[in-house]
Design a protein around this motif. Structure first.
Motif, PDB file in Angstrom:
ATOM      1  N   UNK A 163       0.814  -1.214   0.000  1.00  0.00           N
ATOM      2  CA  UNK A 163       0.000   0.000   0.000  1.00  0.00           C
ATOM      3  C   UNK A 163       0.842   1.256   0.000  1.00  0.00           C
ATOM      4  N   UNK A 164       1.878   1.280   0.834  1.00  0.00           N
ATOM      5  CA  UNK A 164       2.689   2.497   0.943  1.00  0.00           C
ATOM      6  C   UNK A 164       3.500   2.741  -0.320  1.00  0.00           C
ATOM      7  N   UNK A 165       4.127   1.698  -0.832  1.00  0.00           N
ATOM      8  CA  UNK A 165       4.947   1.853  -2.031  1.00  0.00           C
ATOM      9  C   UNK A 165       4.075   2.257  -3.219  1.00  0.00           C
ATOM     10  N   UNK A 166       3.005   1.492  -3.468  1.00  0.00           N
ATOM     11  CA  UNK A 166       2.153   1.781  -4.618  1.00  0.00           C
ATOM     12  C   UNK A 166       1.421   3.112  -4.444  1.00  0.00           C
ATOM     13  N   UNK A 167       0.970   3.413  -3.211  1.00  0.00           N
ATOM     14  CA  UNK A 167       0.229   4.646  -2.975  1.00  0.00           C
ATOM     15  C   UNK A 167       1.072   5.880  -3.223  1.00  0.00           C
ATOM     16  N   UNK A 168       2.330   5.879  -2.758  1.00  0.00           N
ATOM     17  CA  UNK A 168       3.205   7.030  -2.978  1.00  0.00           C
ATOM     18  C   UNK A 168       3.518   7.186  -4.460  1.00  0.00           C
ATOM     19  N   UNK A 169       3.777   6.063  -5.133  1.00  0.00           N
ATOM     20  CA  UNK A 169       4.044   6.140  -6.568  1.00  0.00           C
ATOM     21  C   UNK A 169       2.848   6.664  -7.345  1.00  0.00           C
ATOM     22  N   UNK A 170       1.651   6.182  -6.999  1.00  0.00           N
ATOM     23  CA  UNK A 170       0.456   6.609  -7.722  1.00  0.00           C
ATOM     24  C   UNK A 170       0.120   8.069  -7.440  1.00  0.00           C
ATOM     25  N   UNK A 171       0.255   8.506  -6.172  1.00  0.00           N
ATOM     26  CA  UNK A 171      -0.028   9.904  -5.838  1.00  0.00           C
ATOM     27  C   UNK A 171       0.917  10.839  -6.587  1.00  0.00           C
TER      28      UNK A 171
END
Length: 401
Positions: free
Chosen positions: A27-35
């Motif tokens: 969640x953290x890795x993908x969320x930061x990349x997507x944001x």
């Protein structure tokens, strides 16, 4: 310590722990990349905040429709299936030239699946551990979440800088796949915790039963609203400091890790009731200082100190579980998780709107003040009910009249 070692000797605790840790890191890795991807494509603080925390909004819809399945599906199958769905959906989010509207459709679907996964995961933890060990078990899983967020945001920030936001999203998809494999290979084939078929009607009936008791309502509101508003503050880290957002998120995770460790392992039982609301007030107290536009070192300190207050959630969860009837643990904890994440999504959207029309600093300050106000009102309401209960005890002046 010995109590921690005893937890990991409990059958199925370790694979459940690892499944949750991998899911949080994803969640953290993908969320930061997507944001970051959405912010670069649109230049919108609102859409950036919504990309990071927006899937939480769908948790409310999931809590109203899917939650009865949390106790009526085999836990291993449900957890593995939800993680695999996240892996596939996140991989699609990395497709080049994917329209923004399609990004948010996928995030909506992931949010619905997450509402079910949270209920299954927390209900299984409640089933694996004795009730007296639940607080320690939640403390350990929260500490793992904090550690994975520290590593995830730090790694995500590094991947965004050295690779690309799109490659960071793909790395998150790989971590979701690891969570699915861990659930499938590590957990036992337990039967569902409750009989019957899941349905929307059953979800509504159980939600109504849980919400009917005033003390449980207050416990849910304490778990949802003050924390959700502070997460809204945190959702503005990307527009506030685009190149340092990963560091801010990592410091927040470090503070949360410290708070959970102290509350779960060292806080005496006699102090838990007294410290719940003061500790929760610590969550919002540092954020009004962002009105002074602090430099990066002070901002990192403020975020770290604030996040220590997340330890109050363990105490509110313990209070909630003491009020929940036997057999409804998975549903009750799923409702807590879904409501909490939904409020986080609402707060992130609100924060993004405030930042769009004012500034990220103004959004942080206003949401923090709202969080403090709600914490104060809930503490006052609980104190008033306790005073009324004492006054109504047999032998009191009021009871004699």
């Amino acid at each position: 310590m010995s109590r921690y070692r005893a937890l990991f000797r409990t059958p199925e605790f370790t694979p459940l722990f690892l499944t949750g840790a991998a899911h949080t890191a994803a969640q953290t890795v993908a969320g930061l990349g997507l944001a970051t991807l959405v912010f670069r494509a649109t230049g919108s603080p609102f859409l950036s905040a919504l990309a990071l925390f927006g899937p939480s909004l769908a948790q409310l819809l999931g809590a109203a429709t899917l939650l009865s399945a949390a106790d009526r599906l085999p836990p291993r199958t449900a957890l593995g299936g939800v993680a695999l769905f996240f892996a596939l959906g996140t991989a699609v989010l990395a497709v080049p030239a994917l329209p923004t509207w399609a990004v948010f459709v996928i995030l909506l679907a992931e949010g619905l699946a997450a509402s079910l996964g949270g209920g299954v995961r927390h209900g299984l933890l409640n089933e694996i551990l004795p009730r007296e060990e639940y607080l320690l078990g939640r403390s350990v899983t929260n500490m793992a979440a904090g550690a994975c967020q520290i590593g995830g945001f730090a790694t995500g920030g590094l991947l965004v800088a050295l690779l690309s936001p799109r490659g960071t999203v793909l790395a998150g998809a790989g971590l979701y796949l690891a969570a699915a494999l861990t659930a499938r290979l590590g957990l036992g084939a337990r039967p569902p915790r409750a009989a019957g078929r899941p349905s929307v009607a059953e979800t509504w009936r159980t939600n109504g039963r849980l919400w009917a008791v005033p003390a449980r309502r207050r416990a849910y509101l304490a778990l949802w609203v003050p924390n959700g508003l502070v997460v809204g503050c945190e959702s503005l880290f990307v527009p506030y400091a685009p190149e340092r957002a990963g560091l801010l998120f990592a410091c927040g995770a470090l503070g949360m890790l410290a708070g959970d460790a102290v509350v779960g392992r060292f806080l005496p039982a006699r102090l838990r009731g007294r410290i719940r609301f003061p500790l929760q007030a610590l969550l919002a107290a540092p954020f009004p200082l962002f009105a002074l536009d602090p430099g990066l070192p002070l901002a990192l300190v403020l975020v770290t100190v604030s996040a220590v207050g997340y330890g109050a959630s363990l105490l509110h969860q313990e209070r909630l579980m003491a009020l929940v009837p036997e057999g409804l643990g998975g549903h009750a904890l799923g409702l807590h998780t879904s409501g909490m994440l939904a409020l986080q999504g609402v707060s992130a959207a609100t924060a993004g709107t405030l930042a769009q029309y004012a500034s990220p600093r103004a959004g942080m300050v206003l949401l923090a003040l709202a969080s403090l106000a709600v914490t104060f009102l809930l503490a006052r309401a609980e104190k008033g009910e306790e005073r009324g209960t004492r006054d109504r005890k047999p032998g009191s002046a009021l009871s004699r009249w």
